[in-house]
Design an enzyme around this catalytic site. Structure first.
Site, PDB file in Angstrom:
ATOM      1  N   MET A  30      27.049  -4.390 -53.110  1.00  0.00           N
ATOM      2  CA  MET A  30      27.421  -3.021 -53.457  1.00  0.00           C
ATOM      3  C   MET A  30      27.846  -2.955 -54.932  1.00  0.00           C
ATOM      4  O   MET A  30      28.513  -2.015 -55.350  1.00  0.00           O
ATOM      5  CB  MET A  30      28.539  -2.521 -52.547  1.00  0.00           C
ATOM      6  CG  MET A  30      28.107  -2.515 -51.077  1.00  0.00           C
ATOM      7  SD  MET A  30      28.928  -1.284 -50.075  1.00  0.00           S
ATOM      8  CE  MET A  30      30.626  -1.807 -50.207  1.00  0.00           C
ATOM      9  N   HIS A  37      29.834 -13.001 -55.781  1.00  0.00           N
ATOM     10  CA  HIS A  37      28.429 -12.570 -55.773  1.00  0.00           C
ATOM     11  C   HIS A  37      27.559 -13.553 -56.573  1.00  0.00           C
ATOM     12  O   HIS A  37      26.425 -13.846 -56.193  1.00  0.00           O
ATOM     13  CB  HIS A  37      28.279 -11.186 -56.413  1.00  0.00           C
ATOM     14  CG  HIS A  37      28.980 -10.085 -55.685  1.00  0.00           C
ATOM     15  ND1 HIS A  37      30.080  -9.436 -56.201  1.00  0.00           N
ATOM     16  CD2 HIS A  37      28.732  -9.510 -54.491  1.00  0.00           C
ATOM     17  CE1 HIS A  37      30.471  -8.497 -55.354  1.00  0.00           C
ATOM     18  NE2 HIS A  37      29.679  -8.523 -54.305  1.00  0.00           N
ATOM     19  N   ASP A 150      33.156 -11.781 -45.502  1.00  0.00           N
ATOM     20  CA  ASP A 150      32.995 -10.964 -44.299  1.00  0.00           C
ATOM     21  C   ASP A 150      32.134 -11.762 -43.323  1.00  0.00           C
ATOM     22  O   ASP A 150      30.928 -11.545 -43.197  1.00  0.00           O
ATOM     23  CB  ASP A 150      32.348  -9.615 -44.631  1.00  0.00           C
ATOM     24  CG  ASP A 150      32.435  -8.677 -43.431  1.00  0.00           C
ATOM     25  OD1 ASP A 150      32.608  -9.180 -42.300  1.00  0.00           O
ATOM     26  OD2 ASP A 150      32.313  -7.459 -43.612  1.00  0.00           O
ATOM     27  N   SER A 186      35.582  -7.055 -54.702  1.00  0.00           N
ATOM     28  CA  SER A 186      35.531  -5.971 -55.690  1.00  0.00           C
ATOM     29  C   SER A 186      36.769  -5.087 -55.557  1.00  0.00           C
ATOM     30  O   SER A 186      37.198  -4.459 -56.521  1.00  0.00           O
ATOM     31  CB  SER A 186      34.275  -5.126 -55.483  1.00  0.00           C
ATOM     32  OG  SER A 186      33.134  -5.949 -55.537  1.00  0.00           O
TER      33      SER A 186
HETATM   34  O1  PAF Z   1      28.841  -6.936 -48.050  1.00  0.00           O
HETATM   35  C1  PAF Z   1      28.449  -5.937 -48.678  1.00  0.00           C
HETATM   36  O2  PAF Z   1      28.613  -5.822 -49.909  1.00  0.00           O
HETATM   37  C2  PAF Z   1      27.755  -4.805 -47.924  1.00  0.00           C
HETATM   38  O3  PAF Z   1      28.308  -4.637 -46.653  1.00  0.00           O
HETATM   39  C3  PAF Z   1      26.233  -4.958 -47.849  1.00  0.00           C
HETATM   40  C4  PAF Z   1      25.837  -6.201 -47.064  1.00  0.00           C
HETATM   41  C5  PAF Z   1      25.644  -5.034 -49.255  1.00  0.00           C
HETATM   42  C6  PAF Z   1      25.599  -3.746 -47.135  1.00  0.00           C
HETATM   43  O4  PAF Z   1      25.859  -2.555 -47.816  1.00  0.00           O
END
Ligand code: PAF
Length: 280
Positions: A30, A37, A150, A186
């Protein structure tokens, strides 16, 4: 670096790559990219010929009272980081581009998505699985990398891929922390310095619970209660601290081997999540 803004152009490009025999790894995000990331992009880079990063703040996974409007965004910074880590393609649709106005199809996992974040955010995982299914069909990846911060999201997506026969290997990537133990997110940028230092109690309490449970699995409930008390004493508002079997996402039984101790707590108005995964 190629940047696509529309679904059709992006999918066309992905299909051409597939036809020419290239393998593709996708990192769905996102945006407002941080070192967590970057670690996903680095893993993707090792896996496939072409690394794609999607940047889309997905409205369908936010409830009306959540932070969709103020979710941090920094497209130029994100592009620079993607280039730095060797990504080849960015897919960054505008908000109105991703869903047709009269869209009426959801992809929903109805078991693993129920506890933990699924309990306090009942429409969250439905939004995630729907957008991720769309991203998979657009990007045509052979691999997709998801961070274990997550972990529930990762398990739900693995289940979706298995149950719906997506020909994609999901690669779970280790959670990345700051030097003091705070899980990178974030949303950490919402925290004041005071909230941030109090929020360290989440990881500390999870580690203490893990140590206690590994030493004596009979102590699970007490260990979780102590973890909740530590977070509360640090000024956090506990959403949940729970232990679940990683395979079933149900309370562990005598047959359980790998478990997750997961927490969500508010510091100020910021909701943070964290977890420890370990063998019993
Ligand atoms: O983990 C995330 O940033 C979001 O849930 C994802 C997997 C990009 C889906 O919008």
């Amino acid at each position: 670096m190629k940047i696509f803004k529309t679904r059709r152009e992006f999918q066309q490009y992905a299909l051409e790559l597939k036809r020419s025999g290239k393998s593709i790894a996708l990192v769905p995000t996102m945006g407002f990219l941080h070192d967590g990331h970057m670690s996903l992009i680095d893993i993707a880079r090792q896996k496939a010929d072409v690394v794609m990063v999607s940047i889309f703040v997905n409205p369908t996974q936010f409830a009306p009272n959540e932070d969709f409007d103020r979710y941090p965004r920094d497209f130029d910074g994100d592009v620079a980081k993607c280039i730095d880590h060797g990504a080849d393609v960015i897919f960054a649709p505008e908000p109105g581009e991703m869903y047709d106005e009269d869209a009426s199809v959801w992809v929903e996992e109805i078991r693993l998505s129920k506890p933990l974040c699924g309990r306090s955010r009942p429409t969250f995982y439905r939004g995630v699985t729907t957008v991720v299914a769309k991203l998979f069909l657009l990007a045509q990846p052979d691999y997709a990398v998801f961070g274990l911060k997550d972990a529930q999201q990762c398990f739900v997506i693995q289940k979706m891929v298995r149950d719906l026969d997506f020909p994609i290997e999901i690669i779970p990537a280790p959670l990345v922390r700051d030097a003091d133990g705070l899980a990178l997110s974030s949303r950490n940028r919402y925290l004041s310095a005071d909230e941030r230092s109090r929020a360290l109690s989440i990881h500390q309490s999870l580690l203490a619970a893990k140590t206690e449970i590994v030493a004596n699995r009979e102590s699970m409930d007490e260990a979780l209660e102590r973890a909740r008390a530590v977070i509360t004493a640090s000024g956090g508002r506990v959403d949940y601290v729970d232990i679940l079997d990683c395979r079933t996402m149900e309370y562990p039984t005598s047959k359980s081997t790998q478990v997750i101790v997961a927490a969500a707590a508010f510091f100020g108005t910021t909701r943070l999540i964290d977890n420890e995964i370990f063998d019993l």
